[in-house]
Scaffold this motif. Structure first.
Motif, PDB file in Angstrom:
ATOM      1  N   PHE A 150      16.663  -1.832  -3.801  1.00 32.33           N
ATOM      2  CA  PHE A 150      17.860  -2.343  -3.130  1.00 32.33           C
ATOM      3  C   PHE A 150      18.534  -1.258  -2.297  1.00 32.33           C
ATOM      4  O   PHE A 150      19.050  -1.519  -1.221  1.00 32.33           O
ATOM      5  CB  PHE A 150      18.835  -2.901  -4.168  1.00 32.33           C
ATOM      6  N   ASN A 151      18.527  -0.046  -2.811  1.00 36.44           N
ATOM      7  CA  ASN A 151      19.164   1.074  -2.113  1.00 36.44           C
ATOM      8  C   ASN A 151      18.207   1.820  -1.187  1.00 36.44           C
ATOM      9  O   ASN A 151      18.546   2.867  -0.662  1.00 36.44           O
ATOM     10  CB  ASN A 151      19.815   2.007  -3.130  1.00 36.44           C
ATOM     11  N   ARG A 152      17.011   1.282  -1.027  1.00 33.24           N
ATOM     12  CA  ARG A 152      15.985   1.773  -0.092  1.00 33.24           C
ATOM     13  C   ARG A 152      15.532   3.195  -0.401  1.00 33.24           C
ATOM     14  O   ARG A 152      15.086   3.931   0.479  1.00 33.24           O
ATOM     15  CB  ARG A 152      16.445   1.649   1.371  1.00 33.24           C
ATOM     16  N   ILE A 153      15.602   3.565  -1.659  1.00 36.10           N
ATOM     17  CA  ILE A 153      15.016   4.825  -2.106  1.00 36.10           C
ATOM     18  C   ILE A 153      13.507   4.633  -2.194  1.00 36.10           C
ATOM     19  O   ILE A 153      12.743   5.499  -1.815  1.00 36.10           O
ATOM     20  CB  ILE A 153      15.638   5.285  -3.440  1.00 36.10           C
ATOM     21  N   LEU A 154      13.112   3.487  -2.721  1.00 37.57           N
ATOM     22  CA  LEU A 154      11.715   3.051  -2.661  1.00 37.57           C
ATOM     23  C   LEU A 154      11.611   2.003  -1.563  1.00 37.57           C
ATOM     24  O   LEU A 154      12.485   1.145  -1.428  1.00 37.57           O
ATOM     25  CB  LEU A 154      11.262   2.447  -3.996  1.00 37.57           C
ATOM     26  N   LEU A 155      10.535   2.085  -0.803  1.00 37.93           N
ATOM     27  CA  LEU A 155      10.354   1.189   0.341  1.00 37.93           C
ATOM     28  C   LEU A 155       9.257   0.167   0.072  1.00 37.93           C
ATOM     29  O   LEU A 155       8.522   0.267  -0.908  1.00 37.93           O
ATOM     30  CB  LEU A 155      10.028   2.013   1.583  1.00 37.93           C
ATOM     31  N   ASP A 156       9.135  -0.782   0.971  1.00 33.73           N
ATOM     32  CA  ASP A 156       8.116  -1.829   0.847  1.00 33.73           C
ATOM     33  C   ASP A 156       6.724  -1.221   0.659  1.00 33.73           C
ATOM     34  O   ASP A 156       5.931  -1.720  -0.134  1.00 33.73           O
ATOM     35  CB  ASP A 156       8.104  -2.720   2.091  1.00 33.73           C
ATOM     36  N   THR A 157       6.460  -0.151   1.358  1.00 33.96           N
ATOM     37  CA  THR A 157       5.135   0.472   1.295  1.00 33.96           C
ATOM     38  C   THR A 157       4.858   1.128  -0.057  1.00 33.96           C
ATOM     39  O   THR A 157       3.704   1.384  -0.384  1.00 33.96           O
ATOM     40  CB  THR A 157       4.993   1.534   2.407  1.00 33.96           C
ATOM     41  N   ASP A 158       5.897   1.374  -0.839  1.00 34.24           N
ATOM     42  CA  ASP A 158       5.730   1.986  -2.160  1.00 34.24           C
ATOM     43  C   ASP A 158       5.334   0.974  -3.235  1.00 34.24           C
ATOM     44  O   ASP A 158       4.729   1.347  -4.244  1.00 34.24           O
ATOM     45  CB  ASP A 158       7.036   2.663  -2.613  1.00 34.24           C
ATOM     46  N   HIS A 159       5.663  -0.280  -3.023  1.00 36.74           N
ATOM     47  CA  HIS A 159       5.529  -1.277  -4.083  1.00 36.74           C
ATOM     48  C   HIS A 159       4.092  -1.437  -4.580  1.00 36.74           C
ATOM     49  O   HIS A 159       3.838  -1.417  -5.782  1.00 36.74           O
ATOM     50  CB  HIS A 159       6.095  -2.627  -3.634  1.00 36.74           C
ATOM     51  N   LYS A 160       3.155  -1.564  -3.681  1.00 38.43           N
ATOM     52  CA  LYS A 160       1.749  -1.760  -4.083  1.00 38.43           C
ATOM     53  C   LYS A 160       1.260  -0.573  -4.912  1.00 38.43           C
ATOM     54  O   LYS A 160       0.568  -0.758  -5.920  1.00 38.43           O
ATOM     55  CB  LYS A 160       0.866  -1.964  -2.860  1.00 38.43           C
ATOM     56  N   ASP A 161       1.611   0.637  -4.509  1.00 40.48           N
ATOM     57  CA  ASP A 161       1.208   1.838  -5.253  1.00 40.48           C
ATOM     58  C   ASP A 161       1.800   1.843  -6.661  1.00 40.48           C
ATOM     59  O   ASP A 161       1.118   2.210  -7.624  1.00 40.48           O
ATOM     60  CB  ASP A 161       1.641   3.115  -4.520  1.00 40.48           C
ATOM     61  N   ILE A 162       3.049   1.442  -6.779  1.00 44.87           N
ATOM     62  CA  ILE A 162       3.709   1.414  -8.093  1.00 44.87           C
ATOM     63  C   ILE A 162       2.996   0.420  -9.005  1.00 44.87           C
ATOM     64  O   ILE A 162       2.693   0.741 -10.160  1.00 44.87           O
ATOM     65  CB  ILE A 162       5.206   1.072  -7.941  1.00 44.87           C
ATOM     66  N   ILE A 163       2.693  -0.753  -8.498  1.00 41.28           N
ATOM     67  CA  ILE A 163       2.007  -1.771  -9.299  1.00 41.28           C
ATOM     68  C   ILE A 163       0.613  -1.283  -9.693  1.00 41.28           C
ATOM     69  O   ILE A 163       0.198  -1.404 -10.855  1.00 41.28           O
ATOM     70  CB  ILE A 163       1.921  -3.114  -8.535  1.00 41.28           C
ATOM     71  N   THR A 164      -0.116  -0.710  -8.757  1.00 46.13           N
ATOM     72  CA  THR A 164      -1.470  -0.213  -9.033  1.00 46.13           C
ATOM     73  C   THR A 164      -1.442   0.868 -10.106  1.00 46.13           C
ATOM     74  O   THR A 164      -2.232   0.837 -11.059  1.00 46.13           O
ATOM     75  CB  THR A 164      -2.118   0.324  -7.738  1.00 46.13           C
ATOM     76  N   GLU A 165      -0.539   1.838  -9.975  1.00 46.35           N
ATOM     77  CA  GLU A 165      -0.430   2.911 -10.970  1.00 46.35           C
ATOM     78  C   GLU A 165      -0.032   2.352 -12.340  1.00 46.35           C
ATOM     79  O   GLU A 165      -0.573   2.765 -13.367  1.00 46.35           O
ATOM     80  CB  GLU A 165       0.615   3.945 -10.528  1.00 46.35           C
ATOM     81  N   HIS A 166       0.905   1.432 -12.328  1.00 44.30           N
ATOM     82  CA  HIS A 166       1.401   0.836 -13.568  1.00 44.30           C
ATOM     83  C   HIS A 166       0.259   0.144 -14.328  1.00 44.30           C
ATOM     84  O   HIS A 166       0.080   0.367 -15.530  1.00 44.30           O
ATOM     85  CB  HIS A 166       2.524  -0.157 -13.230  1.00 44.30           C
TER      86      HIS A 166
END
Length: 191
Positions: A150-166
């Motif tokens: 929400f505060n744009r510290i993480l961006l749209d492009t980060d989401h896929k990487d976070i899910i993959t790592e998780h």
């Protein structure tokens, strides 16, 4: 249902084992948490569960999580706290225990003692924490993640990487993390 405010969050809380493991499940997620100066404290019971409790197979993920907690504790991003026997013998908490582990139970007791928020991803611990501490004093890794989006510290492009790592690290919150991302984006662009 996502029923919390994405625009505000407390950056210091008492954290339990499952929340630590979910924060550490993605380097990208945890690096954002760290860069925003979140700090956590954990009880000696959580320390035992995370670092020393016997597991059937010690995987690379477990080794890495243990190293990470030790490293982050040395950097003062995490701090270990001790509870007295009196803290654990609070009748209200013990009566409401409802199959919670000692890590969750001790975290709620310490949060209550110090009037700090409590971070957990365990559903039963969340409910008990809300009963004892109040709904506004219980945080989840999903709420932290939503705040970062929400505060744009993480961006749209980060989401896929976070899910993959998780997922790669054997955690099970990917679906909820997807929902949080979608809701954070909806709120960001609606307000």
């Amino acid at each position: 249902m996502i029923d919390f405010d994405f625009s505000t969050i407390c950056k210091f809380s008492v954290i339990d084992t499952c929340a630590i493991l979910n924060l550490f499940s993605s380097d990208k997620f945890y690096n954002a948490v760290s860069s925003e100066n979140f700090m956590f404290c954990y009880t000696s019971f959580v320390e035992y569960e995370t670092l020393y409790k016997k597991v059937k197979v010690i995987t690379n993920q477990i080794i890495n999580q243990r190293k990470k907690l030790l490293q982050e504790t040395k950097k003062n991003k995490f701090r270990r706290e001790h509870l007295s026997i009196d803290d654990l013998q609070e009748i209200e908490i013990l009566q409401a225990r409802k199959n919670l582990g000692k890590g969750e139970l001790s975290s709620i007791a310490y949060a209550r003692k110090t009037n700090q928020p409590f971070t957990t991803d365990d559903i039963r611990a969340k409910k008990m924490g809300e009963q004892i501490l109040g709904k506004d004093k219980v945080i989840t890794s999903t709420r932290i993640l939503g705040w970062l989006y929400f505060n744009r510290i993480l961006l749209d492009t980060d989401h896929k990487d976070i899910i993959t790592e998780h997922i790669k690290n054997g955690r099970t919150m990917a679906k909820i993390y997807d929902e949080i991302y979608d809701e954070a984006m909806r709120r960001l662009y609606t307000y």
